[in-house]
Design an enzyme around this catalytic site. Structure first.
Site, PDB file in Angstrom:
ATOM      1  N   VAL A  26       0.823  -1.206   0.000  1.00 55.18           N
ATOM      2  CA  VAL A  26       0.000   0.000   0.000  1.00 55.18           C
ATOM      3  C   VAL A  26       0.858   1.258   0.000  1.00 55.18           C
ATOM      4  O   VAL A  26       0.545   2.246  -0.668  1.00 55.18           O
ATOM      5  CB  VAL A  26      -0.965  -0.004   1.206  1.00 55.18           C
ATOM      6  CG1 VAL A  26      -1.748   1.297   1.261  1.00 55.18           C
ATOM      7  CG2 VAL A  26      -1.913  -1.181   1.095  1.00 55.18           C
ATOM      8  N   CYS A  27       1.976   1.210   0.717  1.00 53.59           N
ATOM      9  CA  CYS A  27       2.797   2.420   0.780  1.00 53.59           C
ATOM     10  C   CYS A  27       3.342   2.799  -0.588  1.00 53.59           C
ATOM     11  O   CYS A  27       3.436   3.978  -0.934  1.00 53.59           O
ATOM     12  CB  CYS A  27       3.927   2.258   1.802  1.00 53.59           C
ATOM     13  SG  CYS A  27       4.992   0.870   1.449  1.00 53.59           S
ATOM     14  N   THR A  28       3.675   1.765  -1.396  1.00 54.47           N
ATOM     15  CA  THR A  28       4.145   2.048  -2.758  1.00 54.47           C
ATOM     16  C   THR A  28       3.030   2.662  -3.584  1.00 54.47           C
ATOM     17  O   THR A  28       3.226   3.650  -4.292  1.00 54.47           O
ATOM     18  CB  THR A  28       4.620   0.748  -3.426  1.00 54.47           C
ATOM     19  OG1 THR A  28       5.588   0.138  -2.598  1.00 54.47           O
ATOM     20  CG2 THR A  28       5.213   1.022  -4.790  1.00 54.47           C
ATOM     21  N   ASN A  58       2.429   6.275  -2.230  1.00 56.28           N
ATOM     22  CA  ASN A  58       3.478   7.299  -2.246  1.00 56.28           C
ATOM     23  C   ASN A  58       4.445   7.239  -3.420  1.00 56.28           C
ATOM     24  O   ASN A  58       4.808   8.269  -3.978  1.00 56.28           O
ATOM     25  CB  ASN A  58       4.285   7.217  -0.948  1.00 56.28           C
ATOM     26  CG  ASN A  58       3.395   7.321   0.259  1.00 56.28           C
ATOM     27  OD1 ASN A  58       2.521   8.182   0.299  1.00 56.28           O
ATOM     28  ND2 ASN A  58       3.578   6.425   1.213  1.00 56.28           N
TER      29      ASN A  58
END
Ligand SMILES: [Zn+2]
Length: 904
Positions: free
Chosen positions: A670-672, A675
């Site tokens: 999810v962070c990829t 962001n």
């Protein structure tokens, strides 16, 4: 080659004085052979295809004075006429030359086979022209010959060809020609006997007057293959025994005695003393073959040898119809008249080691011995009997001999090779109008059948058109398969063709999935003649299915796949005895009793979960006596790849055993996504997971809704533009949000065929079945690979279900559940955990979930003992697992530093 004017030699044995001073080996001093710089320019050198050799072939060894004198004496001699060949040159002149193989023989004779070496220093293509599809090539090489003491000569060689059909052929010819030419030109630099004398016109003029008798070959001159010799021996023995007494002699009784030997190599040429013949010069090689009758005596080694230099190739028509064995046989027949002489030759030839060539008396003695060792009876037996014979050779007369006409019953022939039967006019006249007339002449057997445009040989006589044929009759093509009892029937004695036919009528088959594979499977089963088929599928027809799910039409979109597929088959087969039953629903909703009513289950599914469910269900039916064993055949495809497998529950490895081979679904952190997107997929995932719920909080995304897909595509595209990422397309958007597996009709057809053939074999027992995994790869490398996947001992369905794990001291129950979820070989998405003492956490029902939820944050070490059984279940799967904690290790509390966490 054969060129008498050699103005551009670059080391000098030329008599014309235009070349640099000669390099002589006369001094015997290796240092005297100084290297003369080659004519070829430096620039050309760098373009050469072959690097100049960096190492010497061997260390120079000076000749002793004696050796030197012997070699020099030989080199000074003039070539004997038998070495010199003539061929027509330009202007009506004859050109003299030495054939390449003769030059090699001479060099070996003079320097010794290990006393000289040749190197290809460089190759250069002078021209290569392509004209109207023909190649013209000229190519020059530089060859070096080094002798034992380090002396070497270099010379160029040239090869050319005009209008060659193939480029490779042109190169082959030119390179060989050039090298041979270079080799000969180098050799002649060493002296007269190696060819230099050919440039002396007075010698050549005299030499032309000599007539050299073609050499006679003695059997002992040949190096023969021992095996062939042995066979010839046996053959001659049998020929001899079948020839009547009066006609023992063979046809060639006018031949010379056997003692005549090849004059080459062993006699010093004696040109001056032999000055008694006045024969006109031959326009060709004096060894040349002039007429067929002389073939037998003029056969030369070169004619038997494929290693003939390309530029010295004898004319093809001279060698026509005479291959090596012909020549030798003819030779043998002509050479010997009487029986003793004949076998004398044979015995000599068969004992090349002793090689007592000219000793007739000795050879005759030999002959007697040989006769006794050759068996009189030559016959064949089969391989099985050969084993017996090897153990007890005295059995030879008792064993039945090998029947070359025997045809195993297991090999079915559609044509009897021993019979020729005319085909009746009535058998082929019906189809005459269906085949376009063939205009080619009938004697062209490649293009026309012997009957011209009639029915092809071996095809069954045509009857009623297929569409009107009742289904029962069309089974005729399958019956021969079933009625043949072959070595592959599991128990051939007990195999009953009638029972196998009856199976088609009675077997109950369940097909799970009516998609790409399902359509093919249903079609195959129905056309094979199976009568009781159930098909279950929970899906409805989508427009994207129509390209490969051929039982559906555009009007069927939105309708249940199973029902439409069953209808189509029913209408197509039109057989009242066909029971095809459709179920629109989930497989999990059917009771065990439903599944137990089938003889076999075939899966054409795209869902791992459904496969695991049916696999575990069928495994659970089997008791220790193997009752209720229902074979499961599973097919799967993805693009150009696929696999089919046969699972005999509890006997072979099951679906669960191979779970770690299933490609995990691609997920993105999810962070990829949020962001640092890098791929177009990241952008689409961001749009569907994060952006859609924010932008359309009241509208759930529907992948089948064209507008929704359009909106999703726009969101993804904007995101991609923002991060300068290329590759977001509508197709990809749909692929990512629906997680579409690529599918192609042809791969489905391959895999479905394999599945149905296995079902047919399992049910009828006519042939061995797939054991147990066949994979097909049709993309980057094309192959099928079949192997037996072994059962996994710790398989959670068919094996020992207890798994041992190591837990951290700081683990909460929640950590344990994460660990279970993350394990590829377990693949439980919603595990429920309990021990015999208590329910630790249950996913269902809701009330129990609420009650057990607080346990998630409790330390595991407080709730479970080491060695205590932990039962793991998943509401979606009919399986359970036993976990045993081996050990608690690591710190008491969860490390808050991520590195420390990883370190533990
Ligand atoms: Zn298993």
């Amino acid at each position: 080659m054969g060129d008498n004017v050699r103005s551009n030699t670059f080391n000098g044995t030329s008599n014309r004085g235009t070349a640099p001073p000669p390099v002589s080996i006369a001094t015997g001093n290796p240092n005297s052979a100084h290297r003369v710089p080659p004519v070829i320019s430096q620039a050309n050198r760098s373009r050469m295809q072959h690097k100049p050799p960096v190492t010497k072939q061997f260390q120079p060894v000076p000749y002793s004075e004696e050796e030197h004198a012997v070699i020099q004496e030989r080199l000074n001699k003039v070539l004997g006429p038998e070495y010199v060949s003539f061929r027509p040159g330009g202007g009506g002149q004859n050109v003299s030359y030495i054939e390449g193989w003769k030059a090699l023989n001479l060099a070996n004779e003079i320097f010794g086979f290990n006393g000289w070496s040749s190197e290809l220093i460089s190759t250069e293509v002078d021209f290569l022209d392509l004209n109207h599809g023909r190649y013209s090539l000229g190519l020059s090489v530089v060859v070096r010959i080094t002798i034992k003491d380090g002396t070497f000569h270099e010379d160029f060689g040239y090869g050319y060809i005009d209008n060659a059909k193939s480029k490779a052929g042109a190169f082959e010819k030119c390179k060989k020609e050039a090298f041979t030419d270079g080799l000969k030109r180098c050799l002649r630099c060493f002296g007269n006997v190696l060819g230099n004398c050919l440039y002396d016109k007075t010698i050549i003029a005299k030499m032309k007057k000599f007539k050299v008798d073609p050499p006679e070959l003695d059997k002992s001159d040949f190096h023969r293959d021992p095996l062939i010799l042995q066979r010839e021996n046996i053959k001659q023995q049998s020929v001899r025994s079948s020839v009547p007494d009066g006609s023992k002699g063979t046809s060639g009784s006018n031949q010379q005695p056997a003692q005549a030997k090849r004059p080459m190599h062993h006699q010093e040429p004696k040109a001056k003393n032999n000055n008694n013949g006045t024969i006109t010069p031959e326009p060709r090689d004096t060894h040349g073959i002039k007429n067929p009758e002389s073939l037998a005596k003029t056969y030369d080694l070169a004619d038997f040898d494929s290693f003939v230099f390309s530029d010295d190739m004898p004319d093809e028509n001279e060698l026509e119809d005479h291959d090596m064995n012909d020549g030798i046989e003819e030779y043998a027949l002509n050479k010997n008249n009487g029986e003793s002489d004949y076998s004398n030759t044979l015995s000599k030839a068969s004992t090349p080691v002793t090689n007592d060539t000219n000793d007739k008396a000795g050879a005759s003695k030999h002959n007697n011995n040989t006769n006794t060792s050759v068996p009189e009876l030559v016959s064949f037996i089969n391989a099985k009997l050969a084993n017996i014979l090897q153990k007890s050779p005295e059995e030879v007369s008792n064993l039945p001999s090998y029947n070359t006409r025997f045809v195993s019953n297991s090999i079915r022939r559609t044509v009897d090779p021993n019979k020729s039967v005319p085909i009746k006019r009535t058998e082929y006249s019906q189809r005459v109008h269906q085949t376009p007339p063939i205009s080619k002449p009938t004697n062209d057997y490649n293009s026309a059948t012997p009957l011209g445009n009639k029915r092809m040989i071996g095809m069954p006589p045509s009857q009623v058109p297929q569409s009107k044929r009742p289904h029962l009759e069309s089974k005729a093509s399958i019956l021969p398969l079933l009625q043949t009892i072959g070595p592959y029937n599991e128990v051939a004695e007990e195999y009953e063709p009638d029972a196998a036919v009856e199976i088609l009528n009675t077997a109950k088959i369940l097909v799970i999935g009516a998609g790409g594979l399902g359509c093919e499977i249903l079609k195959n089963l129905a056309l094979t003649g199976f009568k009781n088929i159930d098909v279950i599928d929970m899906d409805t027809i989508d427009i994207s299915n129509l390209n490969r799910q051929f039982l559906f039409r555009p009007k069927d979109i939105g309708k249940p796949k199973a029902e439409i597929a069953a209808n189509f088959i029913r209408n197509r087969i039109r057989d009242d005895s066909l029971n095809i039953n459709a179920i629109f629903g989930k497989i999990q909703d059917k009771p065990d009793s439903y599944y137990k009513s089938f003889d076999i289950v075939i899966c054409g599914l795209d869902s791992v979960e459904a496969r695991r469910w049916i696999n575990a269900t069928l495994v659970s039916f089997v008791d220790e006596n193997l009752n209720n064993l229902i074979p499961l055949i599973d097919g799967g495809t993805e693009g150009f790849r696929g696999q089919s497998r046969v699972i005999l529950p509890t006997i072979t490895s099951c679906y669960e055993c191979t779970l770690d081979m299933v490609t995990p679904k691609t997920t993105y952190p999810v962070c990829t996504i949020a962001n640092t997107p890098r791929l177009p997929e990241h952008c689409i995932e961001w749009a569907s997971v994060l952006e859609w719920p924010l932008k359309y909080p009241d509208h759930k995304f529907d992948a089948d809704n064209v507008e929704d897909v359009e909106k999703m595509f726009e969101l993804s595209s904007d995101r991609a533009k923002e991060f300068n990422i290329k590759g977001v397309t509508k197709q990809l958007t749909l692929g990512v949000v629906k997680n579409i597996i690529p599918a192609i009709a042809s791969t489905n057809a391959i895999i479905a065929s394999s599945c149905c053939n296995e079902a047919f074999k399992i049910l009828t027992n006519i042939n061995p079945i797939l054991s147990n995994y066949m994979m097909y790869s049709g993309d980057d490398s094309i192959f099928t690979y079949t192997y037996s996947h072994s059962k996994k001992n710790n398989c959670s369905v068919c094996g020992n279900k207890t798994k041992k794990i190591q837990a951290k001291r700081w683990w909460t129950l929640s950590n344990l559940i994460d660990n279970v979820i993350s394990k590829q070989e377990i693949q439980m998405n919603r595990p429920s955990i309990s021990t015999s003492r208590m329910n630790l956490y249950l996913q269902k029902p809701e009330m129990l979930e609420e009650m057990t939820r607080p346990n998630l944050n409790r330390k595991l070490v407080e709730m479970v003992d080491i060695g205590e059984e932990i039962i793991v279940t998943d509401p979606n799967l009919p399986i359970y697992l036993k976990l045993i904690i081996n050990e608690f290790n690591g710190p008491e509390n969860e490390p808050n530093d991520i590195n420390a966490l990883l370190a533990t």
